[in-house]
Design an enzyme around this catalytic site. Sequence first.
Site, PDB file in Angstrom:
ATOM      1  N   ASN A 182      34.721 -24.525   2.024  1.00 49.15           N
ATOM      2  CA  ASN A 182      34.595 -24.368   3.287  1.00 49.15           C
ATOM      3  C   ASN A 182      35.637 -23.624   4.102  1.00 49.15           C
ATOM      4  O   ASN A 182      35.538 -22.839   4.858  1.00 49.15           O
ATOM      5  CB  ASN A 182      34.277 -25.703   4.036  1.00 49.15           C
ATOM      6  N   GLU A 234      27.534 -31.266  -1.009  1.00 49.16           N
ATOM      7  CA  GLU A 234      26.602 -30.406  -0.537  1.00 49.16           C
ATOM      8  C   GLU A 234      27.183 -29.210   0.188  1.00 49.16           C
ATOM      9  O   GLU A 234      28.114 -29.286   0.694  1.00 49.16           O
ATOM     10  CB  GLU A 234      25.817 -31.185   0.589  1.00 49.16           C
ATOM     11  N   LEU A 268      24.806 -27.621   2.193  1.00 45.57           N
ATOM     12  CA  LEU A 268      23.916 -27.049   2.961  1.00 45.57           C
ATOM     13  C   LEU A 268      24.363 -26.837   4.339  1.00 45.57           C
ATOM     14  O   LEU A 268      25.461 -27.183   4.945  1.00 45.57           O
ATOM     15  CB  LEU A 268      23.196 -28.698   3.361  1.00 45.57           C
ATOM     16  N   ARG A 269      23.814 -25.733   4.765  1.00 46.09           N
ATOM     17  CA  ARG A 269      23.959 -25.205   6.128  1.00 46.09           C
ATOM     18  C   ARG A 269      22.862 -25.857   7.217  1.00 46.09           C
ATOM     19  O   ARG A 269      21.895 -25.878   6.840  1.00 46.09           O
ATOM     20  CB  ARG A 269      23.800 -23.607   6.268  1.00 46.09           C
ATOM     21  N   LEU A 301      30.467 -12.446   6.879  1.00 45.25           N
ATOM     22  CA  LEU A 301      31.367 -11.271   7.525  1.00 45.25           C
ATOM     23  C   LEU A 301      30.905 -11.086   8.686  1.00 45.25           C
ATOM     24  O   LEU A 301      31.317  -9.782   9.250  1.00 45.25           O
ATOM     25  CB  LEU A 301      31.280 -10.064   6.422  1.00 45.25           C
ATOM     26  N   CYS A 331      31.279 -28.933  10.581  1.00 45.21           N
ATOM     27  CA  CYS A 331      32.017 -28.866   9.277  1.00 45.21           C
ATOM     28  C   CYS A 331      33.305 -28.076   9.186  1.00 45.21           C
ATOM     29  O   CYS A 331      34.316 -28.419   8.947  1.00 45.21           O
ATOM     30  CB  CYS A 331      31.132 -28.500   8.089  1.00 45.21           C
ATOM     31  N   GLY A 353      32.087 -22.762  14.603  1.00 46.61           N
ATOM     32  CA  GLY A 353      32.181 -23.904  15.189  1.00 46.61           C
ATOM     33  C   GLY A 353      31.491 -24.752  14.237  1.00 46.61           C
ATOM     34  O   GLY A 353      31.246 -24.672  12.923  1.00 46.61           O
ATOM     35  N   ASP A 356      20.280 -46.742   7.069  1.00 49.47           N
ATOM     36  CA  ASP A 356      21.383 -46.459   8.187  1.00 49.47           C
ATOM     37  C   ASP A 356      21.581 -47.780   8.844  1.00 49.47           C
ATOM     38  O   ASP A 356      20.552 -48.642   9.078  1.00 49.47           O
ATOM     39  CB  ASP A 356      20.731 -45.181   9.192  1.00 49.47           C
ATOM     40  N   GLY A 364      32.451 -12.499  15.722  1.00 43.05           N
ATOM     41  CA  GLY A 364      31.686 -12.987  16.832  1.00 43.05           C
ATOM     42  C   GLY A 364      32.672 -13.998  17.661  1.00 43.05           C
ATOM     43  O   GLY A 364      33.810 -13.516  17.780  1.00 43.05           O
TER      44      GLY A 364
END
Length: 465
Positions: free
Chosen positions: A217, A140, A142-143, A259, A269, A266, A20, A262
């Site tokens: 997504n 990826e 990934l959550r 499903l 992603c 947000g 990085d 709410g």
Amino acid sequence: MGLVAAACFAEIGHQVISIDNDQEKIAMLNRGEVPIHEEFLPELLARHSGKDLTFSTDLPQAVRQSQAVFIAVGTPSTEHGDADLSYVEQVSREVASVIDDYKIVVEKSTVPVFTSNWVRRVMLLDGAGADSFDVASNPEFLREGTAVGDFLYPDRIVVGADTERCASLLRQIYEPLTSGAYYKGKNIIPNTTGAPIPPPIIVTSTKSAELIKHASNAFLATKISFINAVANICEAVGADIKEVCEGIGTDSRIGRRFLNPGIGYGGSCFPKDLKAFSSVARETGYEFRLLQEVMSINAEQRARFLRKVRSALWTLKGKKLAVLGLAFKGGTDDIRESPALEIVKSLLKEGCEIRAYDPAAAERAAEVLPSQGISYSKSAYEAATGADALLILTDWPEFAKLDLPKLKAALTYPIVVDGRNLHDPADMAANGFIYSSVGRADVQALTRPLQKNGKLAAATTGKAE
Ligand code: UDX
């Protein structure tokens, strides 16, 4: 995603150098600190840091020592909604200038279709030999919050490569997962996703892989907006969205996951990727109107929630509100594009006094929220003490397990507006609450007068039965 992927690659047996250009971040990791809230990441870093996982700011040296270079830099939205690929370009150029023997350069960031072509082009222009590298796409899925589990137990691994040499190197990299070898090891990270073992690997062209990520997504966000729209109809007709979800989600063609209605999606992603995908489509000459609608349903969901709060409290100015949740979803300290924060900002503008509690995201939220009108509590009950109502904005598991009598005793008025449907309306009514949620009828305890300490509560749900 970069840090999680690096730690997981080390976990499945590779030598990883994580680069990085932020010296402070690298110093932090070298000191053994974990910069993000992510399940199992501290364990993986403790296990591999300083051994098969090292951290550095020296990109040229890391590239020289590696066979595969994964690009996991940010791809934020520009003001026009398309992805800003300048970090990808910058890194590609730096990699090009130090390539000495064959390497693969792999896009792991979410990027629009054709990015691999651009990466190849700038690398060639910056002096990398045409045969010295291939560019691949390895998206990826990934959550946040469950990223380590998602990496090690994925539904599938997608590899987009345009040459067999490149595809074969990527197959080797994932072989510990696809052969099942990793899962036979000792002290492995447990399977929290329930995905099939071993995971399948899907090898496609780079363009298809790039599209798979954006389309995945976009489809998940569409599912959420779809169910939010159905929830709104449920509210209008008095049906129960939970029952409707069970009824449609058990159709294996539809599926129960993603499903949950709410206050809208947000995070770092979905909002960005939908805009970028829509912009990519437009550039190709196709107006993806469905995505526009998905985004507007999402925005409307927050406005609807605010109307619910207003209808539960009548006037907002000067009201004391307990807010549970600031992160964009439970299990993370990430507040990027958090619907909870947008709602809090709107309520502060209305003159509400907010006492917020989030198990992990309060510090980050405090950096971006106005300092006036809001304070941060150490527990849900502390936030609720003396509040005129309680709002649930993030689906942290602990908010579903609240001690209801204790909560009721803490609140001035027993009003709960739940933006995540974490509680059962009948149970809330039985515990004496006036409760509204999403896609279900508002309820209130039938026997309880709207009176407290001899004072008439300025609150009505209007629709309560
Ligand atoms: C998402 C994708 O799931 C992941 O595959 C991709 O790699 C990155 O983007 P993430 O942003 O971490 O992951 O969160 P996710 O769990 O997908 O939730 C996104 C948003 O949708 C959150 O605000 C969440 O609260 C909301 N959501 C999710 C719903 O409102 N309802 C649902 O049923 C699911």
